[in-house]
Design a protein around this motif. Structure first.
Motif, PDB file in Angstrom:
ATOM      1  N   THR A 157      -1.310  11.344   1.699  1.00  0.00           N
ATOM      2  CA  THR A 157      -0.663  10.668   0.577  1.00  0.00           C
ATOM      3  C   THR A 157      -1.132  11.251  -0.752  1.00  0.00           C
ATOM      4  OG1 THR A 157      -0.537   8.631   1.870  1.00  0.00           O
ATOM      5  CG2 THR A 157      -0.292   8.427  -0.513  1.00  0.00           C
ATOM      6  N   GLU A 158      -2.438  11.441  -0.858  1.00  0.00           N
ATOM      7  CA  GLU A 158      -2.986  12.014  -2.098  1.00  0.00           C
ATOM      8  C   GLU A 158      -2.431  13.406  -2.354  1.00  0.00           C
ATOM      9  OE1 GLU A 158      -5.489  14.694  -4.303  1.00  0.00           O
ATOM     10  OE2 GLU A 158      -5.405  14.681  -2.113  1.00  0.00           O
ATOM     11  N   LEU A 175      -4.421   8.559   3.951  1.00  0.00           N
ATOM     12  CA  LEU A 175      -4.580   8.677   2.495  1.00  0.00           C
ATOM     13  C   LEU A 175      -4.763  10.114   2.009  1.00  0.00           C
ATOM     14  CD1 LEU A 175      -6.634   5.582   1.305  1.00  0.00           C
ATOM     15  CD2 LEU A 175      -4.419   6.360   0.455  1.00  0.00           C
ATOM     16  N   GLN A 222      -1.829   3.709   7.151  1.00  0.00           N
ATOM     17  CA  GLN A 222      -1.646   3.863   5.709  1.00  0.00           C
ATOM     18  C   GLN A 222      -2.968   4.221   5.034  1.00  0.00           C
ATOM     19  OE1 GLN A 222       0.652   0.036   5.347  1.00  0.00           O
ATOM     20  NE2 GLN A 222       1.873   1.231   3.923  1.00  0.00           N
ATOM     21  N   HIS A 223      -4.081   3.760   5.582  1.00  0.00           N
ATOM     22  CA  HIS A 223      -5.384   4.156   5.057  1.00  0.00           C
ATOM     23  C   HIS A 223      -5.837   5.484   5.659  1.00  0.00           C
ATOM     24  CE1 HIS A 223      -6.701   0.787   2.546  1.00  0.00           C
ATOM     25  NE2 HIS A 223      -5.957   0.039   3.343  1.00  0.00           N
ATOM     26  N   GLY A 229      -6.874   4.687  -4.489  1.00  0.00           N
ATOM     27  CA  GLY A 229      -7.778   3.735  -3.861  1.00  0.00           C
ATOM     28  C   GLY A 229      -8.409   2.770  -4.835  1.00  0.00           C
ATOM     29  N   HIS A 270       0.832  -1.202   0.000  1.00  0.00           N
ATOM     30  CA  HIS A 270       0.000   0.000   0.000  1.00  0.00           C
ATOM     31  C   HIS A 270       0.866   1.251   0.000  1.00  0.00           C
ATOM     32  CE1 HIS A 270      -2.895   3.025   1.323  1.00  0.00           C
ATOM     33  NE2 HIS A 270      -3.856   2.169   1.014  1.00  0.00           N
ATOM     34  N   THR A 271       0.477   2.226  -0.775  1.00  0.00           N
ATOM     35  CA  THR A 271       1.088   3.549  -0.912  1.00  0.00           C
ATOM     36  C   THR A 271       2.257   3.551  -1.885  1.00  0.00           C
ATOM     37  OG1 THR A 271       0.488   4.095   1.374  1.00  0.00           O
ATOM     38  CG2 THR A 271       2.040   5.577   0.281  1.00  0.00           C
TER      39      THR A 271
END
Length: 417
Positions: A151-152, A148, A144-145, A183, A118-119
């Motif tokens: 991260t975005e 987001l 990590q979720h 996602g 993820h990521t």
């Protein structure tokens, strides 16, 4: 038989769970290849998986050193890291193209599932677009979720131009909605249990919480040595002597990466010594420690955690989920000295579960750490609760994850709805 192509980046806490997941998939009869850092070649191959290095040992060392510099520079700062500079200094865009080309070369049309960390597993999303393949993303931590939106923002503001340029070279349109694209994996795996998810801000229902990925046949790999036997093997005689004493020692478990601050050891070691405990200090990076260690401190590059952890009084660590899972499986209280993106979240979850305490890097004064250590050692409730949670740790997470990955392909080889 399904061809499973996996991609992971980072340190032990990012790579070992993918090795265990791959081993579980291989045990279910599938052909599995893992693309990851060069130093992990031996454990990947020992698990019976195909291995493709995404860098050289020197490039990996430079990547870790640069990541550590970024983390050190942003301690106490509200500004985000310069992600674009990090990518350019460590040739991560070149690595991304290498991963894309390799995945496309190895993929078997209609019989391939992609699995990315993820990521960072952007190559799996891009190849899934190009060749219409099902893809799963595996997150190591709930944060990590939960992070987001950050991260975005970083991808949209710092990395969009070079990634879109690469996409154009491959015949893909620019990403117009980064949140949706990040996602977009067909399956979102969460490599932690539901009860751990419920101990903090919950992740979305679409995240399949399968449990901690601990290898049932070994010790899951030590958090301190990139070696297939690092988590198993005999207890060194000098450690056995310390463990046999009347007062159990405290284990200070450093990260397999170089990202820990010197202050981690300056706070954790005195905290244990002030509580009257001998210290088993584990880190592969001797240069992060004082030239002369205090009396009562025993340093090791690695230790067999599965054998050692159940016999210590407490564990001090950085908050990586790999070490957290090891501690929970051993039923031992934990003190997390957190300084990175996901570690404050995992530390807070341990506190809510009643099995640990934590401090952010801005409060790593030795007296604070010592006070929390004494609380962990003196209040029996921490160890009692840790012992109860130990029974909730199982070794079937890889099997559950494997079934969900298999479900991405129907018997006809068409991506499942």
């Amino acid at each position: 038989m399904v061809t499973v192509l996996m991609v992971s980046h980072g340190t032990h806490g990012d790579v070992w769970p993918m090795i265990h997941l791959g081993a579980g998939l291989r045990g279910r009869g599938h052909d599995v290849t893992l693309l990851t850092h060069a130093p992990y070649a031996e454990p990947v191959r020992a698990a019976g998986l195909g291995f493709v290095p995404i860098d050289t040992p020197d490039e990996y060392a430079a990547y870790l050193a640069d990541a550590r510099t970024i983390l050190l520079d942003r301690v106490g700062s509200p500004s985000p890291p310069d992600l674009l500079a990090h990518y350019r200094r460590t040739n991560l865009f070149g690595q991304l193209r290498l991963e894309i080309d390799t995945l496309r070369e190895l993929a078997v049309p209609g019989r391939t599932v992609l699995v990315g960390r993820h990521t960072s597993g952007l190559s799996t999303l891009i190849v899934a677009e190009l060749d219409r393949l099902p893809v799963a993303w595996a997150a190591m931590t709930p944060a990590q979720h939960l992070l987001l939106p950050v991260t975005e923002h970083l991808h949209r503001t710092a990395l969009a131009a070079p990634i879109d340029q690469l996409r154009a070279e491959l015949g893909l349109a620019p990403v117009d909605d980064w949140a949706a694209w990040l996602g977009s994996a067909d399956l979102q795996l969460g490599l932690w249990p539901r009860w751990f998810d419920a101990a903090g801000d919950p992740t979305a229902d679409r995240v399949a919480k399968v449990g901690f990925l601990l290898d049932p046949g070994t010790d899951g790999g030590s958090d301190s040595e990139p070696d297939p036997d690092a988590g198993s093997g005999p207890v060194p005689p000098e450690v056995a002597e310390v463990l046999a004493g009347e007062v159990p020692p405290v284990l200070v478990a450093g990260s397999s990466g170089q990202m820990l601050l010197h202050d981690f050891y300056a706070a954790s070691v005195p905290a244990a010594l002030d509580a009257g405990r001998t210290v088993l200090l584990v880190t592969p990076y001797r240069d992060l420690l004082p030239a002369t260690l205090p009396a009562g401190v025993h340093w090791f590059r690695w230790l067999p955690y599965r054998a050692v952890m159940p016999r210590v009084a407490a564990v001090v660590h950085h908050g990586g989920t790999g070490t957290i899972a090891q501690c929970l499986a051993a039923g031992v209280p934990q003190l997390v000295l957190a300084h990175s993106f996901d570690q404050p979240d995992t530390g807070a979850r341990l506190r809510r579960l009643g099995v640990g305490e934590w401090l952010p890097s801005t409060r790593w004064e030795p007296p604070r750490a010592a006070a929390l250590m004494r609380r962990l050692l003196d209040e029996r409730g921490y160890r009692d609760r840790a012992a109860r949670l130990r029974a909730a740790i199982d070794t079937t997470a890889a099997d559950r994850a494997g079934r969900r990955i298999e479900a991405l392909l129907t018997p006809a080889g068409v991506p499942a709805p």
